[in-house]
Scaffold this motif. Structure first.
Motif, PDB file in Angstrom:
ATOM      1  N   LEU A  18      38.373  29.680  27.715  1.00  0.00           N
ATOM      2  CA  LEU A  18      38.619  30.935  28.414  1.00  0.00           C
ATOM      3  C   LEU A  18      37.382  31.361  29.205  1.00  0.00           C
ATOM      4  O   LEU A  18      37.475  31.699  30.388  1.00  0.00           O
ATOM      5  N   VAL A  19      36.228  31.334  28.579  1.00  0.00           N
ATOM      6  CA  VAL A  19      34.986  31.719  29.254  1.00  0.00           C
ATOM      7  C   VAL A  19      34.734  30.815  30.453  1.00  0.00           C
ATOM      8  O   VAL A  19      34.442  31.284  31.553  1.00  0.00           O
ATOM      9  N   ASP A  20      34.857  29.516  30.258  1.00  0.00           N
ATOM     10  CA  ASP A  20      34.575  28.565  31.333  1.00  0.00           C
ATOM     11  C   ASP A  20      35.539  28.720  32.509  1.00  0.00           C
ATOM     12  O   ASP A  20      35.123  28.692  33.671  1.00  0.00           O
ATOM     13  N   ILE A  21      36.822  28.908  32.222  1.00  0.00           N
ATOM     14  CA  ILE A  21      37.808  29.067  33.294  1.00  0.00           C
ATOM     15  C   ILE A  21      37.577  30.371  34.049  1.00  0.00           C
ATOM     16  O   ILE A  21      37.582  30.393  35.281  1.00  0.00           O
ATOM     17  N   LEU A  22      37.368  31.455  33.313  1.00  0.00           N
ATOM     18  CA  LEU A  22      37.126  32.736  33.984  1.00  0.00           C
ATOM     19  C   LEU A  22      35.859  32.690  34.839  1.00  0.00           C
ATOM     20  O   LEU A  22      35.851  33.209  35.953  1.00  0.00           O
ATOM     21  N   CYS A  23      34.809  32.072  34.326  1.00  0.00           N
ATOM     22  CA  CYS A  23      33.579  31.942  35.127  1.00  0.00           C
ATOM     23  C   CYS A  23      33.858  31.170  36.412  1.00  0.00           C
ATOM     24  O   CYS A  23      33.408  31.560  37.495  1.00  0.00           O
ATOM     25  N   ARG A  24      34.594  30.111  36.292  1.00  0.00           N
ATOM     26  CA  ARG A  24      34.901  29.305  37.483  1.00  0.00           C
ATOM     27  C   ARG A  24      35.696  30.100  38.508  1.00  0.00           C
ATOM     28  O   ARG A  24      35.408  30.085  39.701  1.00  0.00           O
ATOM     29  N   ILE A  25      36.720  30.805  38.047  1.00  0.00           N
ATOM     30  CA  ILE A  25      37.551  31.595  38.949  1.00  0.00           C
ATOM     31  C   ILE A  25      36.712  32.675  39.630  1.00  0.00           C
ATOM     32  O   ILE A  25      36.777  32.856  40.850  1.00  0.00           O
ATOM     33  N   VAL A  26      35.941  33.397  38.847  1.00  0.00           N
ATOM     34  CA  VAL A  26      35.127  34.490  39.391  1.00  0.00           C
ATOM     35  C   VAL A  26      34.112  33.951  40.401  1.00  0.00           C
ATOM     36  O   VAL A  26      33.928  34.523  41.473  1.00  0.00           O
ATOM     37  N   ASN A  27      33.474  32.833  40.075  1.00  0.00           N
ATOM     38  CA  ASN A  27      32.516  32.228  41.011  1.00  0.00           C
ATOM     39  C   ASN A  27      33.207  31.778  42.290  1.00  0.00           C
ATOM     40  O   ASN A  27      32.684  31.982  43.390  1.00  0.00           O
ATOM     41  N   GLU A  28      34.384  31.178  42.177  1.00  0.00           N
ATOM     42  CA  GLU A  28      35.115  30.725  43.363  1.00  0.00           C
ATOM     43  C   GLU A  28      35.588  31.889  44.227  1.00  0.00           C
ATOM     44  O   GLU A  28      35.811  31.720  45.422  1.00  0.00           O
ATOM     45  N   CYS A  29      35.712  33.072  43.634  1.00  0.00           N
ATOM     46  CA  CYS A  29      36.139  34.252  44.388  1.00  0.00           C
ATOM     47  C   CYS A  29      34.965  34.999  45.016  1.00  0.00           C
ATOM     48  O   CYS A  29      35.146  36.069  45.597  1.00  0.00           O
ATOM     49  N   GLY A  30      33.768  34.442  44.912  1.00  0.00           N
ATOM     50  CA  GLY A  30      32.624  35.009  45.614  1.00  0.00           C
ATOM     51  C   GLY A  30      31.688  35.872  44.795  1.00  0.00           C
ATOM     52  O   GLY A  30      30.763  36.464  45.337  1.00  0.00           O
ATOM     53  N   TYR A  31      31.907  35.954  43.504  1.00  0.00           N
ATOM     54  CA  TYR A  31      31.016  36.703  42.623  1.00  0.00           C
ATOM     55  C   TYR A  31      30.114  35.710  41.893  1.00  0.00           C
ATOM     56  O   TYR A  31      30.296  34.502  41.995  1.00  0.00           O
ATOM     57  N   GLU A  32      29.159  36.228  41.125  1.00  0.00           N
ATOM     58  CA  GLU A  32      28.326  35.377  40.282  1.00  0.00           C
ATOM     59  C   GLU A  32      28.711  35.640  38.836  1.00  0.00           C
ATOM     60  O   GLU A  32      28.682  36.786  38.394  1.00  0.00           O
TER      61      GLU A  32
END
Length: 172
Positions: A18-32
């Motif tokens: 869950l953490v890894d997927i959410l981090c990836r999605i958030v990063n791909e959407c332009g956030y850090e």
């Protein structure tokens, strides 16, 4: 013209996927985004990373619950917006106690859909960097052949929706 600071998100949960997927999605959407799987690691990352947003589960299989993690983080990052998500009704008395003690944080029920969380972040001032469009030749050619119309942002949204379709709210 100065570019706005990109919002940062720290995610704490014992569910590594869950953490890894959410981090990836958030990063791909332009956030850090950065993730942690336990309280101590999350606090160490928070001190260095200084997130604008903190998302934590209530039960994190460690010595501190999510409310305790939020309370500690607020001691050194009082401006951080905190979000707790929980899939258990037994967390309610703990959450209510922290509210009575003056802590303020958003509470979401699990499962928390990534788009719902991103919308919440945006509504609370999150700033993303411009995301470069990835060329997907097969999709572009098929769209051209089918005469698909729409703005660039509409086509990009369709791509993002299909990219994250495995996270659909409905089980098929």
């Amino acid at each position: 013209m100065s570019e706005a600071k990109v919002s940062r998100l720290l995610i704490l949960d014992d569910e590594k996927v869950l953490v890894d997927i959410l981090c990836r999605i958030v990063n791909e959407c332009g956030y850090e985004a950065r993730g942690a799987y336990d309280h101590d690691t999350a606090m160490a990352i928070a001190r260095e990373f200084e997130p604008d947003f903190f998302l934590t589960g209530f039960c994190n299989s460690c010595d501190k619950n999510g409310c305790e993690s939020i309370a500690e983080l607020e001691t050194f990052l009082p401006q951080c917006r905190n979000v707790l998500f929980s899939g258990t009704a037994s967390a309610a008395p703990f959450i209510e106690e922290y509210f009575r003690r003056g802590y303020e944080f958003q509470v979401f029920a699990k499962p928390l859909h990534p788009q719902d969380f991103l919308n919440w972040m945006r509504s609370h001032g999150a700033t993303a960097r411009a995301v470069a469009k990835k060329a997907v030749p097969d999709q572009q050619q098929s769209a051209e052949k089918s005469g698909e119309s729409g703005t660039d942002s509409e086509r990009e949204m369709v791509k993002k929706k299909s990219r994250f379709s495995f996270l659909s709210r409905k089980n098929k």
